[in-house]
Design a protein around this motif. Structure first.
Motif, PDB file in Angstrom:
ATOM      1  N   ALA A 189       0.847  -1.109   0.023  1.00 32.26           N
ATOM      2  CA  ALA A 189       0.173  -0.160  -0.230  1.00 32.26           C
ATOM      3  C   ALA A 189       0.958   1.357   0.063  1.00 32.26           C
ATOM      4  O   ALA A 189       2.097   1.108   0.253  1.00 32.26           O
ATOM      5  CB  ALA A 189      -0.931  -0.073   1.218  1.00 32.26           C
ATOM      6  N   ARG A 190       0.184   2.369  -0.404  1.00 32.75           N
ATOM      7  CA  ARG A 190       1.014   3.641  -0.353  1.00 32.75           C
ATOM      8  C   ARG A 190       0.350   4.408   0.469  1.00 32.75           C
ATOM      9  O   ARG A 190      -0.787   4.742   0.591  1.00 32.75           O
ATOM     10  CB  ARG A 190       1.429   4.130  -1.840  1.00 32.75           C
ATOM     11  N   LEU A 191       1.247   5.739   1.027  1.00 29.78           N
ATOM     12  CA  LEU A 191       0.546   6.522   1.950  1.00 29.78           C
ATOM     13  C   LEU A 191       0.138   7.733   0.671  1.00 29.78           C
ATOM     14  O   LEU A 191       1.110   8.151   0.002  1.00 29.78           O
ATOM     15  CB  LEU A 191       1.737   7.255   2.839  1.00 29.78           C
ATOM     16  N   ILE A 192      -1.155   8.032   0.906  1.00 25.50           N
ATOM     17  CA  ILE A 192      -1.405   9.119  -0.122  1.00 25.50           C
ATOM     18  C   ILE A 192      -1.932  10.379   0.691  1.00 25.50           C
ATOM     19  O   ILE A 192      -1.976  11.577  -0.261  1.00 25.50           O
ATOM     20  CB  ILE A 192      -2.890   8.744  -0.819  1.00 25.50           C
ATOM     21  N   ALA A 193      -1.965  10.588   1.819  1.00 23.80           N
ATOM     22  CA  ALA A 193      -2.234  11.790   2.631  1.00 23.80           C
ATOM     23  C   ALA A 193      -1.661  11.628   3.823  1.00 23.80           C
ATOM     24  O   ALA A 193      -1.819  10.541   4.366  1.00 23.80           O
ATOM     25  CB  ALA A 193      -3.366  12.348   2.354  1.00 23.80           C
ATOM     26  N   VAL A 194      -1.167  12.675   4.438  1.00 22.98           N
ATOM     27  CA  VAL A 194      -0.621  12.660   5.824  1.00 22.98           C
ATOM     28  C   VAL A 194      -1.801  12.671   6.820  1.00 22.98           C
ATOM     29  O   VAL A 194      -1.515  12.072   7.895  1.00 22.98           O
ATOM     30  CB  VAL A 194       0.257  13.747   6.114  1.00 22.98           C
ATOM     31  N   ASP A 195      -2.829  13.080   6.646  1.00 22.19           N
ATOM     32  CA  ASP A 195      -3.914  12.757   7.466  1.00 22.19           C
ATOM     33  C   ASP A 195      -5.150  12.857   6.677  1.00 22.19           C
ATOM     34  O   ASP A 195      -5.223  13.075   5.352  1.00 22.19           O
ATOM     35  CB  ASP A 195      -4.031  13.729   8.484  1.00 22.19           C
ATOM     36  N   PHE A 196      -6.399  12.738   7.106  1.00 27.88           N
ATOM     37  CA  PHE A 196      -7.668  12.904   6.565  1.00 27.88           C
ATOM     38  C   PHE A 196      -8.019  14.266   5.827  1.00 27.88           C
ATOM     39  O   PHE A 196      -8.363  14.464   4.856  1.00 27.88           O
ATOM     40  CB  PHE A 196      -8.891  12.225   7.216  1.00 27.88           C
ATOM     41  N   MET A 197      -7.526  15.438   6.669  1.00 33.40           N
ATOM     42  CA  MET A 197      -7.622  16.550   6.364  1.00 33.40           C
ATOM     43  C   MET A 197      -6.857  16.729   5.021  1.00 33.40           C
ATOM     44  O   MET A 197      -7.547  17.545   3.991  1.00 33.40           O
ATOM     45  CB  MET A 197      -7.550  17.606   7.272  1.00 33.40           C
ATOM     46  N   ARG A 198      -5.805  16.481   4.781  1.00 35.13           N
ATOM     47  CA  ARG A 198      -5.038  16.694   3.704  1.00 35.13           C
ATOM     48  C   ARG A 198      -5.856  15.881   2.447  1.00 35.13           C
ATOM     49  O   ARG A 198      -5.553  16.226   1.342  1.00 35.13           O
ATOM     50  CB  ARG A 198      -3.554  16.249   3.887  1.00 35.13           C
ATOM     51  N   LEU A 199      -6.209  14.801   2.763  1.00 30.19           N
ATOM     52  CA  LEU A 199      -7.040  14.001   1.635  1.00 30.19           C
ATOM     53  C   LEU A 199      -7.819  14.598   1.184  1.00 30.19           C
ATOM     54  O   LEU A 199      -8.247  14.888  -0.233  1.00 30.19           O
ATOM     55  CB  LEU A 199      -7.285  12.473   2.270  1.00 30.19           C
ATOM     56  N   LEU A 200      -8.766  15.391   1.872  1.00 26.73           N
ATOM     57  CA  LEU A 200      -9.880  16.083   1.459  1.00 26.73           C
ATOM     58  C   LEU A 200      -9.457  17.254   0.595  1.00 26.73           C
ATOM     59  O   LEU A 200      -9.717  17.528  -0.477  1.00 26.73           O
ATOM     60  CB  LEU A 200     -10.749  16.662   2.795  1.00 26.73           C
ATOM     61  N   GLN A 201      -8.392  17.830   1.266  1.00 32.13           N
ATOM     62  CA  GLN A 201      -7.855  19.038   0.507  1.00 32.13           C
ATOM     63  C   GLN A 201      -7.390  18.627  -1.027  1.00 32.13           C
ATOM     64  O   GLN A 201      -7.551  19.595  -1.932  1.00 32.13           O
ATOM     65  CB  GLN A 201      -6.936  19.961   1.135  1.00 32.13           C
ATOM     66  N   GLN A 202      -6.548  17.433  -1.014  1.00 34.02           N
ATOM     67  CA  GLN A 202      -6.145  17.079  -2.322  1.00 34.02           C
ATOM     68  C   GLN A 202      -7.242  16.790  -3.198  1.00 34.02           C
ATOM     69  O   GLN A 202      -7.100  17.172  -4.411  1.00 34.02           O
ATOM     70  CB  GLN A 202      -5.258  15.983  -1.990  1.00 34.02           C
ATOM     71  N   GLU A 203      -8.288  16.029  -2.797  1.00 33.31           N
ATOM     72  CA  GLU A 203      -9.228  15.817  -3.573  1.00 33.31           C
ATOM     73  C   GLU A 203     -10.071  17.004  -4.000  1.00 33.31           C
ATOM     74  O   GLU A 203     -10.709  16.824  -5.273  1.00 33.31           O
ATOM     75  CB  GLU A 203     -10.286  14.545  -2.705  1.00 33.31           C
ATOM     76  N   ALA A 204     -10.326  17.804  -3.094  1.00 38.50           N
ATOM     77  CA  ALA A 204     -11.051  19.126  -3.678  1.00 38.50           C
ATOM     78  C   ALA A 204     -10.312  19.905  -4.683  1.00 38.50           C
ATOM     79  O   ALA A 204     -10.906  20.142  -5.720  1.00 38.50           O
ATOM     80  CB  ALA A 204     -11.147  19.967  -2.494  1.00 38.50           C
ATOM     81  N   THR A 205      -8.698  19.781  -4.642  1.00 43.20           N
ATOM     82  CA  THR A 205      -8.072  20.533  -5.620  1.00 43.20           C
ATOM     83  C   THR A 205      -8.258  19.571  -6.980  1.00 43.20           C
ATOM     84  O   THR A 205      -8.424  20.412  -8.076  1.00 43.20           O
ATOM     85  CB  THR A 205      -6.611  20.362  -5.360  1.00 43.20           C
ATOM     86  N   CYS A 206      -8.030  18.312  -6.853  1.00 40.75           N
ATOM     87  CA  CYS A 206      -8.302  17.486  -8.044  1.00 40.75           C
ATOM     88  C   CYS A 206      -9.558  17.700  -8.638  1.00 40.75           C
ATOM     89  O   CYS A 206      -9.732  18.132  -9.958  1.00 40.75           O
ATOM     90  CB  CYS A 206      -8.142  16.310  -7.804  1.00 40.75           C
ATOM     91  N   GLN A 207     -10.599  17.698  -7.987  1.00 36.44           N
ATOM     92  CA  GLN A 207     -11.981  18.063  -8.546  1.00 36.44           C
ATOM     93  C   GLN A 207     -12.335  19.382  -9.040  1.00 36.44           C
ATOM     94  O   GLN A 207     -12.940  19.691 -10.007  1.00 36.44           O
ATOM     95  CB  GLN A 207     -13.133  17.611  -7.580  1.00 36.44           C
ATOM     96  N   ALA A 208     -11.629  20.444  -8.241  1.00 36.51           N
ATOM     97  CA  ALA A 208     -11.785  21.825  -8.785  1.00 36.51           C
ATOM     98  C   ALA A 208     -11.222  21.903 -10.200  1.00 36.51           C
ATOM     99  O   ALA A 208     -11.711  22.736 -11.212  1.00 36.51           O
ATOM    100  CB  ALA A 208     -11.315  22.909  -7.817  1.00 36.51           C
ATOM    101  N   GLY A 209      -9.960  21.304 -10.337  1.00 33.16           N
ATOM    102  CA  GLY A 209      -9.266  21.335 -11.658  1.00 33.16           C
ATOM    103  C   GLY A 209     -10.097  20.773 -12.803  1.00 33.16           C
ATOM    104  O   GLY A 209     -10.110  21.043 -13.913  1.00 33.16           O
ATOM    105  N   ALA A 210     -10.680  19.490 -12.345  1.00 32.33           N
ATOM    106  CA  ALA A 210     -11.598  18.717 -13.211  1.00 32.33           C
ATOM    107  C   ALA A 210     -12.805  19.556 -13.650  1.00 32.33           C
ATOM    108  O   ALA A 210     -13.180  19.686 -14.845  1.00 32.33           O
ATOM    109  CB  ALA A 210     -11.948  17.570 -12.709  1.00 32.33           C
ATOM    110  N   SER A 211     -13.372  20.210 -12.777  1.00 37.19           N
ATOM    111  CA  SER A 211     -14.766  21.048 -13.175  1.00 37.19           C
ATOM    112  C   SER A 211     -14.364  22.240 -13.910  1.00 37.19           C
ATOM    113  O   SER A 211     -15.110  22.651 -14.753  1.00 37.19           O
ATOM    114  CB  SER A 211     -15.261  21.355 -11.881  1.00 37.19           C
ATOM    115  N   VAL A 212     -13.184  22.957 -13.826  1.00 36.93           N
ATOM    116  CA  VAL A 212     -12.868  24.135 -14.509  1.00 36.93           C
ATOM    117  C   VAL A 212     -12.487  23.543 -15.906  1.00 36.93           C
ATOM    118  O   VAL A 212     -12.824  24.050 -16.993  1.00 36.93           O
ATOM    119  CB  VAL A 212     -11.755  24.876 -13.758  1.00 36.93           C
TER     120      VAL A 212
END
Length: 160
Positions: A122-145
């Motif tokens: 397995a791989r570490l994808i975020a240092v904590d859950f809040m960072r995962l949320l921020q990463q996902e939001a950034t990815c989705q914001a880019g996709a929506s734009v």
């Protein structure tokens, strides 16, 4: 967490009417299902504020209630039948992407991990859950734009 929700709306990832949190009873049910595993505070806040959905956040990933109530059992079956490299002890599985990528918390680490079928470790994808949320939001914001870019979104480990 409410600031994060506001940012999701500002980024165009969701609209206020698409945000739906879990009831206190539903959050308690997830906590009971986790047993002795201590769930991260940001994850519990996520469930309370967005546990039933938040627009495009985590699009294509099964993370919303009641999914977490089934994933530890699914992970054990997955390990037995399909991927013996997957360790399930001391972990809480809270999401999956199309059944072959499993997201989990580990009792020995604050991070968020992802196990992909056939990759072994397995791989570490975020240092904590809040960072995962921020990463996902950034990815989705880019996709929506920009629309579909095909670029790797580190947060989910999948192409969008």
């Amino acid at each position: 967490m409410s600031r994060f929700v506001h940012n999701l709306i500002e980024m165009g990832v969701t609209c206020s009417h698409q945000i739906s949190g879990c009831t206190v009873k539903e959050v308690e049910e997830v906590v009971r299902y986790a047993g002795d595993f201590r769930l991260p505070d940001h994850y519990l806040a996520f469930l309370s504020l967005m546990g039933h959905g938040a627009g495009q956040l985590f699009r294509g990933t099964s993370i919303y209630y009641p999914e977490p109530l089934e994933l530890n059992d699914y992970a054990r079956e997955f390990a037995e039948d399909d991927d013996p490299d997957l360790v399930t002890e001391g972990r809480f599985f809270f999401a999956h992407h199309q059944g072959y990528q499993l997201y989990y918390f580990d009792s020995q680490h604050d991070g968020v991990f992802m196990h992909s079928e056939g990759e072994g470790q397995a791989r570490l994808i975020a240092v904590d859950f809040m960072r995962l949320l921020q990463q996902e939001a950034t990815c989705q914001a880019g996709a929506s734009v920009t629309g579909y870019t095909g670029k790797e979104c580190e947060c989910a480990g999948t192409s969008r």
